[in-house]
Design an enzyme around this catalytic site. Structure first.
Site, short mmCIF file in Angstrom:
data_model
loop_
_atom_site.label_atom_id
_atom_site.label_comp_id
_atom_site.label_asym_id
_atom_site.label_seq_id
_atom_site.Cartn_x
_atom_site.Cartn_y
_atom_site.Cartn_z
CE LYS A 243 -3.89 -2.23 2.37
NZ LYS A 243 -4.77 -2.15 3.55
CE1 TYR B 274 -9.30 -2.63 -0.21
CE2 TYR B 274 -8.55 -1.03 -1.81
CZ TYR B 274 -8.28 -1.98 -0.84
OH TYR B 274 -6.98 -2.27 -0.52
CG ASN C 280 -3.45 -2.59 7.00
OD1 ASN C 280 -3.26 -2.36 5.82
ND2 ASN C 280 -4.53 -3.21 7.44
CG HIS D 53 -5.36 -6.40 -0.24
ND1 HIS D 53 -6.59 -6.52 0.35
CD2 HIS D 53 -5.38 -7.23 -1.32
CE1 HIS D 53 -7.32 -7.40 -0.35
NE2 HIS D 53 -6.61 -7.84 -1.36
CD GLU E 105 -8.43 -9.49 -3.87
OE1 GLU E 105 -9.29 -9.15 -3.05
OE2 GLU E 105 -7.31 -9.93 -3.53
#
Length: 139
Positions: free
Chosen positions: A10, A50, A113, A116, A127
């Site tokens: 990310k 998302y 965080n 993913h 994905e």
């Protein structure tokens, strides 16, 4: 059984130049990176990716965050890759993540965080298909 899973490093992690360190954790866990590219996720890509969270209060913030800087999308391969990578990532909340996991080592907080990972084989296939063609995946 050898399988594939999808990973995103990310914007919080790419901004801090952690791609190589995160890749080392992935590879040390026995997963192979069979495709990888650094991209700037478009608003449309992030919203589609998302959309499962579209009704949640954090959806707008999540889309904004994921488009705020470059990300590294990856296809990982290995024995039980989905479960293995989820273990390697650690709990969503870095405060609860096990020592040595990516999120314990590098995450800033629950929102930032660092990574993913797909939560199932079916989602991994979907994905991966959003970001890679079969020609880009070199096993």
């Amino acid at each position: 059984m050898t399988e594939r899973t999808f990973s995103i490093i990310k914007p919080d992690a790419t901004k801090r130049n952690l791609t190589g360190k995160i890749n080392t954790v992935i590879e040390d866990a026995g997963l192979r990176i069979v495709a990888q590219k650094r991209i700037r996720m478009s608003d449309a890509q992030a919203k589609t990716f998302y959309e499962v969270h579209a009704e949640r209060p954090f959806y707008g913030e999540l889309v904004e965050f994921m488009t705020s800087g470059p990300v590294v999308v990856q296809v990982l391969e290995g024995e039980g890759a989905v479960a293995k990578y989820r273990e390697v990532m650690g709990a969503t909340n870095p405060a609860q993540a096990a020592d040595g996991t990516i999120r314990k080592l590098y995450a800033n907080n629950v929102g930032e965080n660092s990574v993913h990972g797909s939560d199932s084989q079916d989602n991994a296939r979907l994905e991966i298909a959003q970001f890679f063609t079969d020609d880009e995946i070199v096993g």
